[in-house]
Structure formats: C-alpha cells, structure tokens
Design a protein around this motif. Sequence first.
Motif, PDB file in Angstrom:
ATOM      1  N   MET A 155       0.896  -1.083  -0.027  1.00  0.00           N
ATOM      2  CA  MET A 155       0.057  -0.017  -0.176  1.00  0.00           C
ATOM      3  C   MET A 155       0.752   1.373  -0.037  1.00  0.00           C
ATOM      4  SD  MET A 155      -3.274  -1.029  -0.101  1.00  0.00           S
ATOM      5  CE  MET A 155      -4.225   0.481   0.630  1.00  0.00           C
ATOM      6  N   LEU A 156       0.370   2.289  -0.577  1.00  0.00           N
ATOM      7  CA  LEU A 156       1.123   3.469  -0.582  1.00  0.00           C
ATOM      8  C   LEU A 156       0.631   4.225   0.684  1.00  0.00           C
ATOM      9  CD1 LEU A 156      -0.120   4.856  -4.362  1.00  0.00           C
ATOM     10  CD2 LEU A 156       2.259   4.263  -3.567  1.00  0.00           C
ATOM     11  N   THR A 157       1.520   5.234   1.137  1.00  0.00           N
ATOM     12  CA  THR A 157       1.036   5.957   2.085  1.00  0.00           C
ATOM     13  C   THR A 157       0.813   7.344   1.734  1.00  0.00           C
ATOM     14  OG1 THR A 157       2.723   4.804   3.777  1.00  0.00           O
ATOM     15  CG2 THR A 157       1.857   6.960   4.472  1.00  0.00           C
ATOM     16  N   PRO A 158      -0.490   7.720   1.454  1.00  0.00           N
ATOM     17  CA  PRO A 158      -0.900   8.997   1.064  1.00  0.00           C
ATOM     18  C   PRO A 158      -0.547  10.159   2.020  1.00  0.00           C
ATOM     19  CG  PRO A 158      -2.742   7.735   0.975  1.00  0.00           C
ATOM     20  CD  PRO A 158      -1.667   7.018   1.837  1.00  0.00           C
ATOM     21  N   PHE A 159       0.137  11.218   1.455  1.00  0.00           N
ATOM     22  CA  PHE A 159       0.222  12.513   2.508  1.00  0.00           C
ATOM     23  C   PHE A 159      -0.629  13.573   1.899  1.00  0.00           C
ATOM     24  CE2 PHE A 159       4.650  10.366   2.248  1.00  0.00           C
ATOM     25  CZ  PHE A 159       4.370   9.798   3.694  1.00  0.00           C
ATOM     26  N   HIS A 160      -0.728  14.543   2.697  1.00  0.00           N
ATOM     27  CA  HIS A 160      -1.395  15.825   2.475  1.00  0.00           C
ATOM     28  C   HIS A 160      -0.072  16.500   1.718  1.00  0.00           C
ATOM     29  CE1 HIS A 160      -5.388  15.494   4.361  1.00  0.00           C
ATOM     30  NE2 HIS A 160      -4.754  15.016   5.354  1.00  0.00           N
ATOM     31  N   GLU A 161      -0.527  17.707   1.340  1.00  0.00           N
ATOM     32  CA  GLU A 161       0.701  18.521   0.557  1.00  0.00           C
ATOM     33  C   GLU A 161       1.644  18.825   1.749  1.00  0.00           C
ATOM     34  OE1 GLU A 161       1.123  21.838  -2.902  1.00  0.00           O
ATOM     35  OE2 GLU A 161      -0.868  21.674  -2.106  1.00  0.00           O
ATOM     36  N   ASP A 162       1.286  19.133   2.971  1.00  0.00           N
ATOM     37  CA  ASP A 162       2.187  19.747   3.675  1.00  0.00           C
ATOM     38  C   ASP A 162       2.892  18.478   4.548  1.00  0.00           C
ATOM     39  OD1 ASP A 162       0.445  18.092   5.541  1.00  0.00           O
ATOM     40  OD2 ASP A 162      -0.196  19.986   6.719  1.00  0.00           O
ATOM     41  N   GLY A 163       2.608  17.229   3.962  1.00  0.00           N
ATOM     42  CA  GLY A 163       3.453  16.012   4.428  1.00  0.00           C
ATOM     43  C   GLY A 163       2.984  15.060   5.382  1.00  0.00           C
ATOM     44  N   THR A 164       1.866  15.676   6.035  1.00  0.00           N
ATOM     45  CA  THR A 164       1.291  14.893   6.830  1.00  0.00           C
ATOM     46  C   THR A 164       0.389  13.716   6.324  1.00  0.00           C
ATOM     47  OG1 THR A 164      -0.824  16.423   7.001  1.00  0.00           O
ATOM     48  CG2 THR A 164       1.084  16.596   8.588  1.00  0.00           C
ATOM     49  N   LEU A 165      -0.195  12.643   7.158  1.00  0.00           N
ATOM     50  CA  LEU A 165      -0.431  11.575   6.875  1.00  0.00           C
ATOM     51  C   LEU A 165      -2.130  11.756   6.413  1.00  0.00           C
ATOM     52  CD1 LEU A 165       0.440   8.864   9.425  1.00  0.00           C
ATOM     53  CD2 LEU A 165       1.330   9.125   7.142  1.00  0.00           C
ATOM     54  N   ASN A 166      -2.537  11.330   5.091  1.00  0.00           N
ATOM     55  CA  ASN A 166      -3.639  11.416   4.582  1.00  0.00           C
ATOM     56  C   ASN A 166      -4.737   9.951   4.941  1.00  0.00           C
ATOM     57  OD1 ASN A 166      -6.224  12.014   3.246  1.00  0.00           O
ATOM     58  ND2 ASN A 166      -4.698  13.251   1.476  1.00  0.00           N
ATOM     59  N   PHE A 167      -5.176  10.300   5.943  1.00  0.00           N
ATOM     60  CA  PHE A 167      -5.876   8.982   6.129  1.00  0.00           C
ATOM     61  C   PHE A 167      -7.193   8.913   5.469  1.00  0.00           C
ATOM     62  CE2 PHE A 167      -3.633   9.249  10.417  1.00  0.00           C
ATOM     63  CZ  PHE A 167      -2.874   8.017  10.253  1.00  0.00           C
TER      64      PHE A 167
END
Length: 299
Positions: free
Chosen positions: A13-25
Amino acid sequence: MANLNWSGIFPAMLTPFHEDGTLNFEMLSINIEAQLEAGIHGLIFAGSLGEASVLTTDEKFELLTYALKAVRGRVPVLLNLTENTTDDAIAFAKKAEQLGADGLMVLPPMRYRGDDREVVAYFRAVAQSTALPILVYNNPVDYATYISLDMFEELLEEPTIQAVKESTRDLTNITRLRNRFGDRLKILGGVDTIFLESLLLGADGVVGGLVDGFPKETFAIYDLAKKGEVAKAVEIYRWFMPLLELDIHPKLVQYIKLAASKVGLSTPYTRAPRLELIGEEKERINKIIDDALASRPKL
C-alpha cells in the motif's frame, strides 16, 4: 501461532500524504475500499512503496491501527518491518502483534549488510519474538541481500516463517523453491513486470505495486490466470506492462503515486528527499499513464 492464507493479491500500500507532508487517512481509506471492492486478499502497510524510509516508527503503528479499523477483519492486515538492529526489529514485531496486526513482512537488516549466518540469525530472532506469521522479503536487487535456498532451509525451522516475497527477478527461483520446500513455503511474486509469469509458474500470489492504482485490472489478471484463461490474462497484461514498468525504477514511489492520483486513489505528494517530478521526466511519465488510461480495457 496464526496461519495466514498466503494466496492472492497483497498490495504494497502507498502512504498518501497531504501537501504539507502529514498522513492523509481519508485518501488511505478510499484506496483500502477500492482494493477490497476489487477482491484483493490482504494489505501490506509501510513497505518500500509505502515510504517506510521516511515514516517514523510511531507513524507506522498509526497506519496499522487505522488500517485495522478500516478493514474490520475483511482481509489480513500486514505491517512491514524494516529495522537496522535486531533489538529494534524484535521490539517492532512485539508492538505490531500487540496492536493486532495479522502478519509481518520482514526485510533483512538495513544499512549493515550481514553475511548468510547473520541474516538467518536476524530473521530467526524476529520469528522467535512473535506469534505473527512472517513473509520474508527476498530482494537482492534493491537490498543487496540474497536469501538462498540453504538459508531458507534454516529459516523454515521457525513455524512462524511461512512465505517469501520473491523479488530476485529470477523466475527459475520459483521452481527451485517449490521443488525444495513444496507447500511449506508459500511464494508471492514480488516484481510487477513478471507477476503473471510468477503465477503461471505456481506462485501462490503476488505482492503488487501498480495494484495501488489499478486493483480491478490486477485482480482480473490474477483471476484469469488461476482459471487457466491465459490468453485473456495476457491481453490485459500487455496493456498493463508500460504501467507495471514504473514499479522497477528507483522513483517507483513518485511514479506509482502519480498514477494512483490520476485515478483518485492517492495523492501525488511524497516526503523529501523525494521531490516532485519535473521537466522531461514528468512529461514522459505522465504520457505513459495517460496513454494507458486512454486505452484502459473494459473488464
């Protein structure tokens, strides 16, 4: 000790991030549901494609905890273990078990390249520290450690070591493993560009990369191969190959995140030192993805 059914498709699985680098759950949840809807058989979190190298240990456990809640027991949830020291690896395995993981994918020791005896001792120490089923990741191309058949002979003395992610890129190794160990060692093909060949040679399943963006196509190829409808599987596979080749490049994370983001299953953001694609490379990769989307097969 639990036994996992090591057959089918296990997305890395990819780990999606928000643009600011935080985890995008939120985005992770969307991808999990797309995978389950397509019929995949298990999920692996925080692997190489999941950007293990830029996640903190706490974040890996956050991903595991979130995934377990989202999946609700529908398929096994595995966590990738990639540590520098044996003590850290043991602590990580124990914590993953405590949090409810269904299994572990375990890489050889990082940074220090052990000899055969040291690598075997490392895997056995992890296996003895937990009741979780273990998938050994054999990838000498990217991690410089080759786990030989003789090493597996020793590793299989541990009942928790049950499967291998076979990423040697040598298709004959599937037959060697099967001849030597029969069903005692389950085999998951670990390289996207030879995943159909791996299945046809008797691999129990695959750990996939491009499945992150294309779960239905991946499942269709797997399903057709298992049913013996090889010509139909090959037809989809030929369409898929330019995308699958994105998986065997050092920038596989950027490439696959870009592909998955175009179909609404990821964000394109990565964490430094990975940078956004630019210039000719960006145009070339976009064209590969766009061409594939334009000729996407009707399943």
